[in-house]
Motif scaffolding. Structure first.
Motif, mmCIF file in Angstrom:
data_model
loop_
_atom_site.group_PDB
_atom_site.id
_atom_site.type_symbol
_atom_site.label_atom_id
_atom_site.label_comp_id
_atom_site.label_asym_id
_atom_site.label_seq_id
_atom_site.Cartn_x
_atom_site.Cartn_y
_atom_site.Cartn_z
ATOM 1 N N MET A 111 0.610 -1.101 0.182
ATOM 2 C CA MET A 111 0.163 0.061 0.003
ATOM 3 C C MET A 111 0.691 1.245 -0.113
ATOM 4 O O MET A 111 0.552 2.317 -0.665
ATOM 5 C CB MET A 111 -0.970 0.039 1.286
ATOM 6 C CG MET A 111 -2.277 0.829 1.040
ATOM 7 S SD MET A 111 -3.398 0.695 2.474
ATOM 8 C CE MET A 111 -3.868 -0.796 2.033
ATOM 9 N N SER A 112 1.691 1.227 0.720
ATOM 10 C CA SER A 112 2.776 2.289 0.752
ATOM 11 C C SER A 112 3.507 2.342 -0.542
ATOM 12 O O SER A 112 3.599 3.674 -1.085
ATOM 13 C CB SER A 112 4.015 2.163 1.831
ATOM 14 O OG SER A 112 4.814 3.214 1.850
ATOM 15 N N LEU A 146 -5.457 6.120 -2.979
ATOM 16 C CA LEU A 146 -6.150 5.738 -1.632
ATOM 17 C C LEU A 146 -7.102 4.500 -1.728
ATOM 18 O O LEU A 146 -7.823 4.404 -0.534
ATOM 19 C CB LEU A 146 -6.837 7.021 -0.945
ATOM 20 C CG LEU A 146 -6.083 8.388 -0.881
ATOM 21 C CD1 LEU A 146 -6.852 9.387 -0.029
ATOM 22 C CD2 LEU A 146 -4.891 8.085 0.119
ATOM 23 N N ALA A 173 -3.418 -1.839 -4.831
ATOM 24 C CA ALA A 173 -4.078 -1.225 -3.540
ATOM 25 C C ALA A 173 -5.075 -1.908 -3.034
ATOM 26 O O ALA A 173 -5.102 -2.064 -1.743
ATOM 27 C CB ALA A 173 -4.164 0.398 -3.793
ATOM 28 N N GLN A 193 -1.275 11.120 -0.524
ATOM 29 C CA GLN A 193 -0.769 10.642 -1.886
ATOM 30 C C GLN A 193 -2.216 10.442 -2.474
ATOM 31 O O GLN A 193 -3.266 10.441 -1.882
ATOM 32 C CB GLN A 193 -0.173 9.301 -1.337
ATOM 33 C CG GLN A 193 1.221 9.239 -0.829
ATOM 34 C CD GLN A 193 2.007 10.084 -1.458
ATOM 35 O OE1 GLN A 193 2.393 9.926 -2.693
ATOM 36 N NE2 GLN A 193 2.861 10.695 -0.766
ATOM 37 N N SER A 215 0.963 3.991 -3.278
ATOM 38 C CA SER A 215 0.252 5.133 -2.582
ATOM 39 C C SER A 215 0.537 6.413 -3.637
ATOM 40 O O SER A 215 -0.347 7.232 -3.886
ATOM 41 C CB SER A 215 0.429 5.348 -1.254
ATOM 42 O OG SER A 215 1.824 5.796 -1.182
ATOM 43 N N THR A 265 -0.333 6.537 3.519
ATOM 44 C CA THR A 265 -1.012 7.015 2.348
ATOM 45 C C THR A 265 -1.285 8.337 2.314
ATOM 46 O O THR A 265 -1.768 8.897 1.528
ATOM 47 C CB THR A 265 -2.353 6.256 2.010
ATOM 48 O OG1 THR A 265 -3.075 6.391 2.725
ATOM 49 C CG2 THR A 265 -2.123 4.813 1.666
#
Length: 280
Positions: A51-52, A135, A66, A132, A55, A129
């Motif tokens: 996810m990071s 999401l 994501a 960014q 993002s 996130t």
């Protein structure tokens, strides 16, 4: 319309498969739970990293990634709860005669640590996130949280279909905090709110111009549609749990028969007392 078919299919497939996999693992012997928890924790850490990493990307692939990460993060919450690792301070059936606010507090006690873990996880996802553009994973987690919380509240207030057969043996005492009734006042509110949010997100998907927006909004709209459907499954005369019949094995009724003790008999007695009192 062909642009919307892949994200809809991917969302339905991953939601269905992940739910069935968790039910299957819950039905195995409790001796396997530590391994299942370790594996899900590894996937959870991978989800945080993914996810990071995605993002800042706004491609269709990053939206799918994501979404998968948000789904894995939520799956860890369910595994930790339904396998009994993170639940709450209350592991007892609802005392006969307990009602009102006292019953609500007792019900909260069955999953207090679980709810705290969800809040901590949501905060971590927000931090990962923050600022960014992608999401989708965060919103996936939040939508699934809403689905779960709203369903739990409806079961607490009362619904015709309790789906108690999906609970593993060690959590069967949770049935005593549910009520079987035709309708509750929270149901129309939760369905209406979910439907309005679904329509708003679907409108975003229909006017989206980039592949990232089309995939992302379609995924979220599909998840919210599932939320609305799950609400109606609580009251409709349908056996929706047959969708996961492949994951619900005999273990849900008899896993760890060799490990049961007298506390199981007490829980069964409490469940029967609650059923006789009309709570379930």
């Amino acid at each position: 319309m062909s642009a919307y078919a892949p994200p809809i299919a991917a969302t339905l497939l991953m939601w269905w498969a992940s739910t069935g996999a968790i039910l299957y693992l819950d039905g195995l012997s409790r001796r396997t739970f530590a391994w299942s928890m370790a594996g899900s924790t590894g996937l959870f850490l991978l989800a945080l990293w993914g996810m990071s990493a995605t993002s800042g990307e706004t491609s269709a692939a990053s939206a799918y990634c994501a979404f998968a990460c948000g789904l894995m993060a939520w799956a860890w919450q369910l595994v930790s709860y339904y396998m009994g690792f993170i639940t709450g301070p209350n592991h007892a059936p609802c005392p006969p005669g307990l009602a009102g606010f006292g019953r609500f507090i007792a019900a909260i006690g069955t999953s207090l640590y679980h709810e705290i873990a969800i809040i901590v996880c949501a905060a971590a996802l927000i931090a990962l996130t923050w600022g960014q553009p992608n999401l989708i994973g965060l919103w996936t987690f939040l939508v699934l949280w809403w689905m779960h919380s709203s369903a739990k509240l409806n079961l607490f207030f009362g619904a015709p279909n309790l789906s108690e057969e999906l609970l593993p043996e060690h959590l069967r005492y949770l049935v005593t905090y549910m009520r079987r009734r035709p309708m509750n006042l929270f149901f129309p509110v939760s369905v209406t709110v979910s439907t309005i949010v679904t329509v708003l997100i679907a409108q975003k998907a229909f006017v989206a111009t980039t592949p990232f927006e089309i995939v992302g909004y379609t995924i979220l709209a599909t998840l919210m549609t599932l939320a609305v459907a799950e609400h109606w499954f609580l009251v409709a005369p349908l056996h929706a749990n047959a969708l996961w019949s492949w994951g619900v094995k005999d273990g849900h009724a008899s896993n760890d028969a060799e490990e049961r003790d007298d506390s199981d008999s007490l829980r069964v007695a409490a469940i029967e007392a609650a059923r006789a009192a009309g709570r379930i």
